[in-house]
Scaffold this motif. Sequence first.
Motif, mmCIF file in Angstrom:
data_model
loop_
_atom_site.group_PDB
_atom_site.id
_atom_site.type_symbol
_atom_site.label_atom_id
_atom_site.label_comp_id
_atom_site.label_asym_id
_atom_site.label_seq_id
_atom_site.Cartn_x
_atom_site.Cartn_y
_atom_site.Cartn_z
ATOM 1 N N ILE A 205 28.712 47.500 48.415
ATOM 2 C CA ILE A 205 29.775 46.815 47.690
ATOM 3 C C ILE A 205 29.396 46.528 46.242
ATOM 4 N N ILE A 206 28.087 46.578 45.912
ATOM 5 C CA ILE A 206 27.628 46.182 44.582
ATOM 6 C C ILE A 206 28.172 47.105 43.495
ATOM 7 N N LEU A 207 28.000 48.411 43.663
ATOM 8 C CA LEU A 207 28.421 49.365 42.632
ATOM 9 C C LEU A 207 29.939 49.349 42.406
ATOM 10 N N PRO A 208 30.763 49.416 43.468
ATOM 11 C CA PRO A 208 32.215 49.319 43.249
ATOM 12 C C PRO A 208 32.635 48.016 42.569
ATOM 13 N N ALA A 209 31.922 46.917 42.852
ATOM 14 C CA ALA A 209 32.253 45.634 42.226
ATOM 15 C C ALA A 209 32.034 45.701 40.721
ATOM 16 N N PHE A 210 30.963 46.380 40.289
ATOM 17 C CA PHE A 210 30.715 46.548 38.857
ATOM 18 C C PHE A 210 31.787 47.422 38.208
ATOM 19 N N PHE A 211 32.138 48.513 38.871
ATOM 20 C CA PHE A 211 33.188 49.400 38.348
ATOM 21 C C PHE A 211 34.513 48.644 38.228
ATOM 22 N N TYR A 212 34.796 47.819 39.218
ATOM 23 C CA TYR A 212 36.053 47.064 39.210
ATOM 24 C C TYR A 212 36.083 46.067 38.053
ATOM 25 N N LEU A 213 34.954 45.422 37.752
ATOM 26 C CA LEU A 213 34.900 44.500 36.628
ATOM 27 C C LEU A 213 35.194 45.228 35.324
ATOM 28 N N GLY A 214 34.610 46.408 35.154
ATOM 29 C CA GLY A 214 34.894 47.202 33.961
ATOM 30 C C GLY A 214 36.364 47.566 33.861
ATOM 31 N N TYR A 215 36.963 47.898 35.006
ATOM 32 C CA TYR A 215 38.390 48.227 35.055
ATOM 33 C C TYR A 215 39.247 47.028 34.671
ATOM 34 N N VAL A 216 38.867 45.839 35.149
ATOM 35 C CA VAL A 216 39.600 44.615 34.813
ATOM 36 C C VAL A 216 39.517 44.338 33.315
ATOM 37 N N LEU A 217 38.318 44.430 32.748
ATOM 38 C CA LEU A 217 38.136 44.196 31.316
ATOM 39 C C LEU A 217 38.948 45.184 30.489
ATOM 40 N N LYS A 218 38.968 46.425 30.915
ATOM 41 C CA LYS A 218 39.725 47.457 30.200
ATOM 42 C C LYS A 218 41.208 47.155 30.237
ATOM 43 N N ASP A 219 41.716 46.737 31.380
ATOM 44 C CA ASP A 219 43.145 46.492 31.532
ATOM 45 C C ASP A 219 43.582 45.203 30.835
ATOM 46 N N VAL A 220 42.685 44.224 30.765
ATOM 47 C CA VAL A 220 43.024 42.950 30.126
ATOM 48 C C VAL A 220 43.004 43.060 28.600
ATOM 49 N N PHE A 221 41.938 43.631 28.057
ATOM 50 C CA PHE A 221 41.754 43.625 26.605
ATOM 51 C C PHE A 221 42.266 44.890 25.914
ATOM 52 N N LYS A 222 42.645 45.908 26.685
ATOM 53 C CA LYS A 222 43.291 47.110 26.139
ATOM 54 C C LYS A 222 42.443 47.786 25.065
ATOM 55 N N GLU A 223 41.135 47.837 25.274
ATOM 56 C CA GLU A 223 40.259 48.504 24.323
ATOM 57 C C GLU A 223 39.893 49.895 24.844
ATOM 58 N N SER A 224 39.225 50.668 24.015
ATOM 59 C CA SER A 224 38.838 52.020 24.421
ATOM 60 C C SER A 224 37.790 51.961 25.522
ATOM 61 N N HIS A 225 37.598 53.083 26.185
ATOM 62 C CA HIS A 225 36.597 53.147 27.254
ATOM 63 C C HIS A 225 35.195 52.856 26.714
ATOM 64 N N ILE A 226 34.886 53.374 25.526
ATOM 65 C CA ILE A 226 33.549 53.178 24.958
ATOM 66 C C ILE A 226 33.329 51.703 24.618
ATOM 67 N N GLU A 227 34.328 51.072 23.976
ATOM 68 C CA GLU A 227 34.211 49.652 23.639
ATOM 69 C C GLU A 227 34.062 48.801 24.899
ATOM 70 N N THR A 228 34.862 49.116 25.906
ATOM 71 C CA THR A 228 34.804 48.357 27.158
ATOM 72 C C THR A 228 33.453 48.514 27.830
ATOM 73 N N PHE A 229 32.950 49.746 27.858
ATOM 74 C CA PHE A 229 31.662 50.007 28.508
ATOM 75 C C PHE A 229 30.529 49.289 27.784
ATOM 76 N N ALA A 230 30.544 49.322 26.442
ATOM 77 C CA ALA A 230 29.495 48.667 25.667
ATOM 78 C C ALA A 230 29.510 47.154 25.898
ATOM 79 N N LYS A 231 30.699 46.563 25.897
ATOM 80 C CA LYS A 231 30.808 45.114 26.104
ATOM 81 C C LYS A 231 30.469 44.732 27.542
ATOM 82 N N PHE A 232 30.813 45.623 28.472
ATOM 83 C CA PHE A 232 30.467 45.382 29.873
ATOM 84 C C PHE A 232 28.950 45.330 30.043
#
Length: 262
Positions: A205-232
């Motif tokens: 469950i650990i890895l999917p939970a991390f991916f899901y957090l990145g997905y949430v951040l991307k959908d909330v802040f509407k930034e690019s994938h690179i920006e979201t990944f760096a901030k994550f």
Amino acid sequence: MNCKNCNKALNNTQKFCDECGAKVIQNRLTPKVIAAQVNEQFISIDNRFFRTFIDLFKKPGTVIDSYITGTRKKYIDVLQYFAISLTLAGIQVFLMTTFFKEALVIDPEFMKTIESMPGQDKNPMADFDFSFFTKYQGLIYIIGVPLSAISSWLVYFFLGNRRYNFTEHLVLNLYYSAQIIIITAVLSILFLVLGLNYLILSSLIILPAFFYLGYVLKDVFKESHIETFAKFLLMMIIYAVIYMAVWIIIFIILAFTGTINI
């Protein structure tokens, strides 16, 4: 007729109080009425709990932003949602500690491998009872939320995206954490009932939970994938540092008071 919650005068035809929003209850309690309320709140697929659960996967930004901006009729309140998740986690812990104690037993061969590793005689955690984490699972979840909120707020604040204040980051992390806790608790109970290895689930469950957090951040802040990944990544580093510091302090306090033996 007056509202039973705020005592405001109501019309006989009103179904909800226009002052506090409470539902007007006119029928006496009967098994039928209670069954209808349970169905409305927890079972019906159209209720706010299932809508919140599903939309936190489909469009988490909409759920979180709706609550923050004041649209709170469509989705379940964030604190109530988190409370439900802790209830499910409590049921999971009760089942594990009462009926499925063997699920907490670590494989002896694995323990022998750990004990044979160099430096274990000087490891202060070698004799630590890790059932502590199961016993206080709810407390661990609660502590984790403000720490993750601090991490996300610091990252987005100092990197220029100040759309949400700290309290609003807390709402974001409450919804995210509740979603992960609900999924983990339900799957854990399912694994226990089916006799599957609970520790395997904990790892998966650990890895999917991390991916899901990145997905949430991307959908909330509407930034690019690179920006979201760096901030994550930066958020995870800050979170790990704060989390470790907090737990070191907690363990020192517990050891000093004799609550646990390290």
